[in-house]
Design a protein around this motif. Structure first.
Motif, PDB file in Angstrom:
ATOM      1  N   ILE A  22       5.934   6.765   1.429  1.00 44.52           N
ATOM      2  CA  ILE A  22       4.609   6.237   1.083  1.00 44.52           C
ATOM      3  C   ILE A  22       4.749   5.085   0.096  1.00 44.52           C
ATOM      4  O   ILE A  22       5.351   5.242  -0.969  1.00 44.52           O
ATOM      5  CB  ILE A  22       3.724   7.349   0.488  1.00 44.52           C
ATOM      6  N   TYR A  47      -6.026   4.047   5.445  1.00 41.13           N
ATOM      7  CA  TYR A  47      -5.865   4.350   4.010  1.00 41.13           C
ATOM      8  C   TYR A  47      -6.640   5.600   3.614  1.00 41.13           C
ATOM      9  O   TYR A  47      -6.052   6.647   3.355  1.00 41.13           O
ATOM     10  CB  TYR A  47      -6.304   3.135   3.183  1.00 41.13           C
ATOM     11  N   THR A  97      -1.706   3.758  -3.799  1.00 35.13           N
ATOM     12  CA  THR A  97      -1.734   5.100  -3.210  1.00 35.13           C
ATOM     13  C   THR A  97      -1.757   6.153  -4.306  1.00 35.13           C
ATOM     14  O   THR A  97      -1.125   5.983  -5.353  1.00 35.13           O
ATOM     15  CB  THR A  97      -0.504   5.331  -2.315  1.00 35.13           C
ATOM     16  N   LYS A  98      -2.486   7.213  -4.055  1.00 35.47           N
ATOM     17  CA  LYS A  98      -2.569   8.266  -5.066  1.00 35.47           C
ATOM     18  C   LYS A  98      -1.229   8.975  -5.247  1.00 35.47           C
ATOM     19  O   LYS A  98      -0.993   9.618  -6.259  1.00 35.47           O
ATOM     20  CB  LYS A  98      -3.668   9.270  -4.708  1.00 35.47           C
ATOM     21  N   GLN A  99      -0.329   8.842  -4.272  1.00 35.85           N
ATOM     22  CA  GLN A  99       0.987   9.474  -4.362  1.00 35.85           C
ATOM     23  C   GLN A  99       1.964   8.663  -5.218  1.00 35.85           C
ATOM     24  O   GLN A  99       3.034   9.162  -5.566  1.00 35.85           O
ATOM     25  CB  GLN A  99       1.572   9.658  -2.957  1.00 35.85           C
ATOM     26  N   SER A 100       1.632   7.425  -5.568  1.00 38.74           N
ATOM     27  CA  SER A 100       2.547   6.585  -6.339  1.00 38.74           C
ATOM     28  C   SER A 100       2.826   7.182  -7.713  1.00 38.74           C
ATOM     29  O   SER A 100       1.921   7.656  -8.406  1.00 38.74           O
ATOM     30  CB  SER A 100       1.963   5.180  -6.513  1.00 38.74           C
ATOM     31  N   TYR A 140      -6.933   6.096  -3.895  1.00 34.07           N
ATOM     32  CA  TYR A 140      -6.869   6.226  -5.356  1.00 34.07           C
ATOM     33  C   TYR A 140      -7.918   5.297  -5.970  1.00 34.07           C
ATOM     34  O   TYR A 140      -7.938   4.099  -5.713  1.00 34.07           O
ATOM     35  CB  TYR A 140      -5.474   5.869  -5.875  1.00 34.07           C
ATOM     36  N   LEU A 152      -4.664   8.735   1.211  1.00 36.00           N
ATOM     37  CA  LEU A 152      -3.939   7.869   0.288  1.00 36.00           C
ATOM     38  C   LEU A 152      -4.818   7.312  -0.824  1.00 36.00           C
ATOM     39  O   LEU A 152      -4.323   6.666  -1.747  1.00 36.00           O
ATOM     40  CB  LEU A 152      -3.316   6.691   1.056  1.00 36.00           C
ATOM     41  N   VAL A 178       4.124   6.822   6.332  1.00 33.51           N
ATOM     42  CA  VAL A 178       3.620   8.068   5.729  1.00 33.51           C
ATOM     43  C   VAL A 178       4.224   9.279   6.425  1.00 33.51           C
ATOM     44  O   VAL A 178       4.611  10.256   5.778  1.00 33.51           O
ATOM     45  CB  VAL A 178       2.075   8.103   5.785  1.00 33.51           C
ATOM     46  N   ASP A 236       3.771   2.220  -2.771  1.00 28.97           N
ATOM     47  CA  ASP A 236       2.971   2.270  -4.002  1.00 28.97           C
ATOM     48  C   ASP A 236       1.720   1.412  -3.870  1.00 28.97           C
ATOM     49  O   ASP A 236       0.652   1.770  -4.364  1.00 28.97           O
ATOM     50  CB  ASP A 236       3.808   1.769  -5.189  1.00 28.97           C
TER      51      ASP A 236
END
Length: 448
Positions: free
Chosen positions: A103, A118, A325-328, A125, A123, A98, A105
């Protein structure tokens, strides 16, 4: 004349068709298909764009990941390249990935570290919208894994992960050659701790200069994976949870180490590995497909006894959880991959190779270990002889959190002190209570 008559008839026919069309609101008459005409070719569906999904699966080697999942995922999703990220070493922790902006998925985590590795890292989701979108049936899982994880992680019913094998049950292993050597009947499922204690006492002896121990254990299983689902730190108070219950647990196990010639090993690691030397008759541990007992020529296992008065359940090491992850950028694809990794087909294959399934399936439990050269001849019914105990409860909302492993380490140290006879059970538990209170105060001071 004939020509004129035919012409008039044709004109009349055209007028009639026009009148019918007008009466029908302008709809045209249906066309009659030409039998000789060829159908227009259907336009081929455009294949999905190739993508790359990165997964950080702590606790699972790349070889294991490939063996269990890679072929299945490539066959199901040829457009998705699933990349397993290295996890060993200081440079490959999730925190380091990170920090570098790499980051993943999908992350595989365990319940005890899901906050630090997490949620607290931003991160998280919530999978509920994807569960709804894909009409995914959560009831197929053993409910203790879904409910327990939500209790540990959610504030308003969020679901951050789905349970993936492996998880570990508790069993008693025994060396059949030693039982034969000393003329003792083999252990059986459903025994009590009092019965096992008597067997351990009879099996402990010194012969021809060799000390044969009746009992050894993976000591952490006594505390962390107890049948009461009892946490070390009380969920609602800043103290040791249920002093009386912990005393009962300690009293049950410390007596084995008070048998003459059966002392606990100097370190917990030595105690955990004592059975593999071939001079220990009975060993309390987790059932795990990773556990190597190849140095014991003739071993088997039976159900772990339950402490008298405790729930008739088997304490377990919980499963891992697959998290997105919410960034995926590929949440849908990530969820589809997770669904395939947890499919009945994959879990049945896992079960036959010795991995306990996270779905509630009697068929899978009955097939446990049947394709494993090591386990197919063993008493696999011992692994699920009793129901699995729920996950240990989380701290109540608003209570100060401390690292679970820190709390458990204090408790394990207290047990060793009592097992070695350096102090009595009441004293070591009171000391643990004080240490836990200090840990909570230390954590509180960080936010002041």
């Amino acid at each position: 004349m004939v020509t004129n008559t035919r012409l008039l008839a044709g004109v009349a026919g055209l007028l009639l068709i026009g009148t019918l069309a007008a009466c029908s609101g302008g709809e045209t008459a249906p066309k009659v298909a030409d039998p000789g005409a060829k159908e227009a070719p259907k336009q081929a569906e455009k294949p999905p764009e190739p993508i790359e999904l990165k997964i950080h699966a702590l606790g699972v080697s790349e070889q294991e990941f490939n063996t269990r999942f890679k072929d299945v995922l490539q066959k199901k999703f040829p457009h998705i390249r699933v990349v397993w990220l290295p996890t060993a070493g200081a440079a490959n922790t999730i925190q380091e990935y990170v920090a570098r902006g790499e980051i993943p998925d999908i992350i595989r985590n365990i319940s005890s570290t899901v906050h630090t590795n997490y949620l607290n890292m931003g991160l998280g989701y919530d999978l509920r919208e994807l569960v709804t979108k894909y009409k995914y049936d959560l009831n197929r899982f053993n409910p203790i894994f879904i409910n327990g994880f939500k209790d540990l992680t959610s504030q308003n019913g969020e679901l951050y992960g789905l349970p993936v094998s492996p998880f570990f049950s508790r069993v008693l292993y025994y060396n059949k050659d030693l039982f034969d050597k000393f003329g003792q009947p083999y252990l059986k499922d459903g025994m009590t701790w009092d019965e096992v204690y008597e067997v351990a006492r009879k099996m402990t002896r010194v012969e021809d200069g060799v000390t044969y121990r009746g009992f050894s254990a993976f000591v952490a299983t006594f505390m962390t994976y107890n049948e009461y689902s009892l946490s070390t730190l009380d969920p609602a108070k800043d103290q040791l949870s249920s002093f009386d219950t912990w005393k009962k647990i300690f009293d049950n196990y410390t007596r084995f180490y008070q048998i003459p010639n059966n002392p606990i090993a100097p370190t917990l690691a030595e105690e955990q590995n004592a059975f593999q030397k071939g001079t220990v008759a009975i060993h309390a541990d987790i059932y795990s497909p990773y556990l190597d007992l190849s140095m014991i020529k003739n071993w088997d296992m039976v159900s772990i006894p339950v402490i008298e008065g405790a729930p008739k359940k088997i304490g377990i090491f919980p499963p891992g959880y697959l998290l997105i992850t919410k960034q995926s950028k590929y949440k849908d694809e990530a969820f589809q991959v997770i669904m395939e990794m947890l499919s009945d087909e994959v879990q049945m294959k896992d079960a036959r190779n010795g991995f306990l399934p996270t779905v509630a399936s009697k068929d899978m439990m009955n097939a446990l270990g049947q394709d494993s050269a090591v386990h197919k001849s063993k008493n696999m019914k011992a692994v699920g002889y009793y129901e699995f105990a729920p996950l240990r409860p989380a701290r109540a909302k608003g209570m100060t959190l401390i690292d679970t492993n820190i709390a458990d380490t204090h408790l394990r140290s207290a047990f060793v002190e009592a097992a070695q006879g350096k102090s009595d059970v009441n004293t070591v538990l009171r000391k643990t209570d004080e240490l836990l209170k200090q840990e909570v105060e230390k954590e509180k001071s960080k936010t002041k």
